[in-house]
Each structure stands twice: as C-alpha cells, then as structure tokens.
Scaffold this motif. Structure first.
Motif, PDB file in Angstrom:
ATOM      1  N   ASN A 114       0.750  -1.193  -0.138  1.00  0.00           N
ATOM      2  CA  ASN A 114       0.123   0.073  -0.152  1.00  0.00           C
ATOM      3  C   ASN A 114       0.751   0.962  -0.175  1.00  0.00           C
ATOM      4  O   ASN A 114       0.150   2.480  -0.403  1.00  0.00           O
ATOM      5  N   GLU A 115       1.964   1.119   0.370  1.00  0.00           N
ATOM      6  CA  GLU A 115       2.940   2.415   0.414  1.00  0.00           C
ATOM      7  C   GLU A 115       3.432   2.674  -0.994  1.00  0.00           C
ATOM      8  O   GLU A 115       3.978   3.703  -1.153  1.00  0.00           O
ATOM      9  N   ARG A 132      -5.356   1.549  -8.514  1.00  0.00           N
ATOM     10  CA  ARG A 132      -6.256   1.486  -7.358  1.00  0.00           C
ATOM     11  C   ARG A 132      -5.556  -0.290  -6.938  1.00  0.00           C
ATOM     12  O   ARG A 132      -5.246  -0.960  -7.748  1.00  0.00           O
ATOM     13  N   LEU A 133      -5.578  -0.202  -5.404  1.00  0.00           N
ATOM     14  CA  LEU A 133      -5.152  -1.351  -4.959  1.00  0.00           C
ATOM     15  C   LEU A 133      -6.155  -1.962  -3.942  1.00  0.00           C
ATOM     16  O   LEU A 133      -6.743  -0.933  -3.190  1.00  0.00           O
ATOM     17  N   ASP A 134      -6.741  -2.917  -3.714  1.00  0.00           N
ATOM     18  CA  ASP A 134      -7.601  -3.391  -2.890  1.00  0.00           C
ATOM     19  C   ASP A 134      -7.130  -4.098  -1.602  1.00  0.00           C
ATOM     20  O   ASP A 134      -5.999  -4.544  -1.759  1.00  0.00           O
ATOM     21  N   GLU A 135      -7.886  -4.365  -0.548  1.00  0.00           N
ATOM     22  CA  GLU A 135      -7.324  -5.191   0.600  1.00  0.00           C
ATOM     23  C   GLU A 135      -6.872  -6.576   0.187  1.00  0.00           C
ATOM     24  O   GLU A 135      -6.142  -7.196   0.946  1.00  0.00           O
ATOM     25  N   SER A 162     -13.789   6.969 -12.670  1.00  0.00           N
ATOM     26  CA  SER A 162     -13.629   7.240 -11.341  1.00  0.00           C
ATOM     27  C   SER A 162     -12.015   7.108 -10.823  1.00  0.00           C
ATOM     28  O   SER A 162     -11.816   7.556  -9.387  1.00  0.00           O
ATOM     29  N   MET A 163     -11.351   6.448 -11.358  1.00  0.00           N
ATOM     30  CA  MET A 163      -9.815   6.475 -11.030  1.00  0.00           C
ATOM     31  C   MET A 163      -8.829   7.606 -11.591  1.00  0.00           C
ATOM     32  O   MET A 163      -7.783   7.625 -11.191  1.00  0.00           O
ATOM     33  N   PHE A 184      -5.624  -6.723 -12.119  1.00  0.00           N
ATOM     34  CA  PHE A 184      -4.639  -7.812 -11.749  1.00  0.00           C
ATOM     35  C   PHE A 184      -5.372  -8.536 -10.572  1.00  0.00           C
ATOM     36  O   PHE A 184      -5.635  -8.065  -9.612  1.00  0.00           O
ATOM     37  N   THR A 185      -5.611  -9.903 -10.607  1.00  0.00           N
ATOM     38  CA  THR A 185      -6.186 -10.778  -9.706  1.00  0.00           C
ATOM     39  C   THR A 185      -4.943 -11.480  -8.899  1.00  0.00           C
ATOM     40  O   THR A 185      -4.491 -12.134  -9.920  1.00  0.00           O
TER      41      THR A 185
END
Length: 162
Positions: free
Chosen positions: A15-16, A39-42, A94-95, A118-119
């Motif tokens: 996340n950094e 974007r990066l999700d949890e 949106s991004m 990317f999954t």
C-alpha cells in the motif's frame, strides 16, 4: 485468522507504493516495466492503466499470468496473479488522475485508455522498515553473536496465498 493477518501485512507493505514493476511474458520472452497503480484493494487486487495498443496488452492476451514487484530500500514484495483487460469507462473516470494526461492527452475520455485488472493469487513480502527493521537488525545481530542463523519472523517475511 493467520491468513488474514498475512494478507494484511502484505497489503500494508504494498500500500505504500505508487508504482510497481509489471512482469509479463508471451510465448518466448519476459518483459518488465514500471506501472502506476490506479487502485489497490485489501485482497491485493490491483488496477493498472495503459494504452489498449501497448505491448503489455498483446502479451496479456497470449499469457494472462503476470507478476508485480515492489521495492524500496527497506520493503519488498512480489505478487503473482492474472491480468484481465477491463474497458469500463465509468471505472476509468472514477480512478482518473490528472497526471495521467501525460500519457493520454485527450484525458479520461481517451478511447485508447484501458485498465488491466490484476487478480492476485500469491505473494511474498519482506518488511524491514521502522520498528520491524530494528527487530530484524536485533535478530540478525543476536544470531551472528551466537553463530546461528536468524529465525524468520512472520511480520518481516511471509509467503501469502490469496
């Protein structure tokens, strides 16, 4: 619960970063290039923005398996997974970040913009930043003095199945 903690630790490291190296390959060669993270999700899902006519899109069509690598002076991570091209205009809008206008002069409505979704399937991280870095130095010094090797600490390094 352990898996969630490992995923959280991996996400905390990644996340950094604002960018990552995307590694793709076609039938005969491997190619790596820096990519801005849209974007990066949890759960370590990542969106990257690119031109629909780029080599990486061609490579992804041949072989969707890819690797993202992240590196700073004290934090490192690799995440393997699959890429999928997404042409969702609402999602792109949106991004959208104004700095992307350098690559897409027509702005967020540029017809050549596409997203690479990317999954993630698996990741590794090494975190030697801040207090974790001090723990590592202490552990390494203790091991050196005793003639042993340091015992791995899951907060500092772990392989994570996503």
């Amino acid at each position: 619960m352990k898996k969630n903690k490992d995923v959280h630790n991996l996400h905390e490291v990644v996340n950094e970063f604002e960018a990552a190296m995307l590694v793709t390959h076609d039938a005969s060669k491997i190619h790596a290039r820096p990519m801005v993270i849209a974007r990066l999700d949890e759960k370590m899902g990542v969106y990257l923005i690119t031109d629909i006519h780029s080599v990486k899109v061609d490579e992804m069509k041949v072989n969707p398996h890819a690797l993202l690598t992240f590196q700073s002076s004290s934090q490192f991570a690799t995440v393997s997974g699959d890429l999928l091209m997404v042409q969702d205009r609402t999602l792109i809008e949106s991004m959208w970040k104004e700095v992307w206008q350098v690559w897409f002069p027509l702005g967020k409505t540029d017809p050549n913009i596409t997203l690479l979704q990317f999954t993630a399937h698996e990741g590794d991280f090494w975190d030697n930043a801040g207090m974790k870095g001090l723990k590592y130095v202490y552990s390494a010094a203790k091991a050196y003095v005793s003639g042993e090797t340091p015992v791995p600490n899951k907060e500092l390094h772990a392989k994570v199945n996503l």
